[in-house]
Write an enzyme that holds these catalytic residues in place. Sequence first.
Site, PDB file in Angstrom:
ATOM      1  N   HIS A  81     -20.385  -2.492  51.699  1.00  0.00           N
ATOM      2  CA  HIS A  81     -19.075  -3.097  51.845  1.00  0.00           C
ATOM      3  C   HIS A  81     -17.848  -2.660  51.338  1.00  0.00           C
ATOM      4  O   HIS A  81     -17.626  -1.874  50.180  1.00  0.00           O
ATOM      5  CB  HIS A  81     -19.318  -4.431  50.493  1.00  0.00           C
ATOM      6  N   ARG A  82     -16.963  -2.551  52.443  1.00  0.00           N
ATOM      7  CA  ARG A  82     -15.929  -1.652  52.323  1.00  0.00           C
ATOM      8  C   ARG A  82     -16.275  -0.361  51.898  1.00  0.00           C
ATOM      9  O   ARG A  82     -15.359   0.558  51.676  1.00  0.00           O
ATOM     10  CB  ARG A  82     -14.881  -2.230  51.166  1.00  0.00           C
ATOM     11  N   GLU A 118     -19.118  -2.133  56.505  1.00  0.00           N
ATOM     12  CA  GLU A 118     -18.333  -3.514  56.384  1.00  0.00           C
ATOM     13  C   GLU A 118     -16.794  -3.246  56.229  1.00  0.00           C
ATOM     14  O   GLU A 118     -16.535  -2.410  55.277  1.00  0.00           O
ATOM     15  CB  GLU A 118     -18.774  -4.697  55.697  1.00  0.00           C
ATOM     16  N   ASP A 148     -12.402  -4.497  56.888  1.00  0.00           N
ATOM     17  CA  ASP A 148     -11.666  -5.276  56.796  1.00  0.00           C
ATOM     18  C   ASP A 148     -10.348  -5.131  57.644  1.00  0.00           C
ATOM     19  O   ASP A 148      -9.832  -3.871  57.436  1.00  0.00           O
ATOM     20  CB  ASP A 148     -10.990  -6.087  55.566  1.00  0.00           C
ATOM     21  N   HIS A 175      -8.487  -4.590  52.778  1.00  0.00           N
ATOM     22  CA  HIS A 175      -8.953  -5.731  52.305  1.00  0.00           C
ATOM     23  C   HIS A 175      -7.829  -7.067  52.208  1.00  0.00           C
ATOM     24  O   HIS A 175      -8.018  -7.916  52.904  1.00  0.00           O
ATOM     25  CB  HIS A 175     -10.053  -5.772  51.004  1.00  0.00           C
ATOM     26  N   GLU A 220     -14.699  -7.210  59.653  1.00  0.00           N
ATOM     27  CA  GLU A 220     -14.175  -8.510  59.548  1.00  0.00           C
ATOM     28  C   GLU A 220     -12.913  -8.607  59.906  1.00  0.00           C
ATOM     29  O   GLU A 220     -11.928  -7.762  59.529  1.00  0.00           O
ATOM     30  CB  GLU A 220     -14.474  -8.810  57.736  1.00  0.00           C
ATOM     31  N   LYS A 229      -9.488 -10.126  59.504  1.00  0.00           N
ATOM     32  CA  LYS A 229      -8.617 -11.081  58.544  1.00  0.00           C
ATOM     33  C   LYS A 229      -7.679 -11.766  59.211  1.00  0.00           C
ATOM     34  O   LYS A 229      -6.865 -11.170  59.862  1.00  0.00           O
ATOM     35  CB  LYS A 229      -8.083  -9.927  57.458  1.00  0.00           C
ATOM     36  N   ASP A 269     -21.689  -3.508  47.805  1.00  0.00           N
ATOM     37  CA  ASP A 269     -21.154  -2.506  47.205  1.00  0.00           C
ATOM     38  C   ASP A 269     -21.705  -1.153  46.841  1.00  0.00           C
ATOM     39  O   ASP A 269     -21.319  -0.108  46.612  1.00  0.00           O
ATOM     40  CB  ASP A 269     -20.356  -2.729  46.096  1.00  0.00           C
TER      41      ASP A 269
HETATM   42  O1  G3P Z   1     -17.956  -9.532  54.782  1.00  0.00           O
HETATM   43  C1  G3P Z   1     -18.205 -10.096  53.517  1.00  0.00           C
HETATM   44  C2  G3P Z   1     -17.134 -10.011  52.767  1.00  0.00           C
HETATM   45  O2  G3P Z   1     -16.504  -8.788  52.833  1.00  0.00           O
HETATM   46  C3  G3P Z   1     -16.342 -11.063  52.867  1.00  0.00           C
HETATM   47  O3  G3P Z   1     -15.260 -11.344  51.773  1.00  0.00           O
HETATM   48  O4  G3P Z   1     -13.341 -11.047  50.562  1.00  0.00           O
HETATM   49  O5  G3P Z   1     -15.047  -9.157  50.485  1.00  0.00           O
HETATM   50  O6  G3P Z   1     -13.771  -9.610  52.554  1.00  0.00           O
HETATM   51  P1  G3P Z   1     -14.442 -10.332  51.300  1.00  0.00           P
HETATM   52 CA    CA Z   2     -14.680  -8.282  53.924  1.00  0.00          CA
END
Ligand code: G3P
Ligand code: CA
Length: 242
Positions: free
Chosen positions: A9-10, A36, A38, A51, A111, A113, A231
């Site tokens: 995640h990121r 993942e 953003d 993000h 993702e 945004k 994470d």
């Molecule tokens: O893609 C899962 C998660 O990243 C979504 O929420 O706020 O962390 O971008 P956020």
């Molecule tokens: Ca995300």
Amino acid sequence: MNNTIIYGHRGASKYAPENTFSSYVKAVEMGADGIEIDVHKSKDGYLIVCHDEKVDRTTNGKGFIKDLSLKEIKSLDAGSWFSDKYIGERIPLLEEVLEFVKKENILLNIEIKNGPIFYDKIEEDVINAVKAYDLVEQTIISSFNHYSLAYIKNIAKEFKTGILYIAGMIEPWKYAKEAGASAIHPLFLTINKEIVKECQQNGIMVNPFTVNGEEELKLMKLFNVDGIITDCPDICKRVFDD
Ligand code: G3P
Ligand code: CA
């Protein structure tokens, strides 16, 4: 042998500044199958990987991405907020991440945004960039903006999409199918074994976010989810390989 896909995640954002190459490299080193990220758009139309809508939290700069040029964004330090060890990290462009994904031959969850700030033609731009790197197969596009996801299926049906949500949805597999999605990306607290099973029986993958703790990861393993967004790819791998 475990087949659950681990998305960092990121990147491996527990251990390195989120959405930087240090974080992505760490995720790969820890055994993640993919990352993942953003995506937003700069003032001059570049696809920027960050993000928040603003650069304030994760850089030494200030302002909305939509109001900054690529040159301004690239001048920012995206590492020192996390630790001095990462001074000099830059905010990546989507294209740079695509190059990395190609080189490492990993999976990618982009993702988009798109709300509360709405970016003109961000869907087309993301699709074209992924196509240019020939990464359609390895990519799944998610968003909390489901209109963006439905639009993507309209203009490029070969793309996989994932419905992001945080509510306890009723029969989410029906909603996902209606939107032409390949997956749901739910907040992990909102799912149970039955939801996962129903989704899979309806051809919808389940990739919950953001699962970091050992107990929660064990629960997701019990639910037999298709992918995990975490994470901590190291903890995730340990739990799923056990
Ligand atoms: O893609 C899962 C998660 O990243 C979504 O929420 O706020 O962390 O971008 P956020
Ligand atoms: Ca995300």
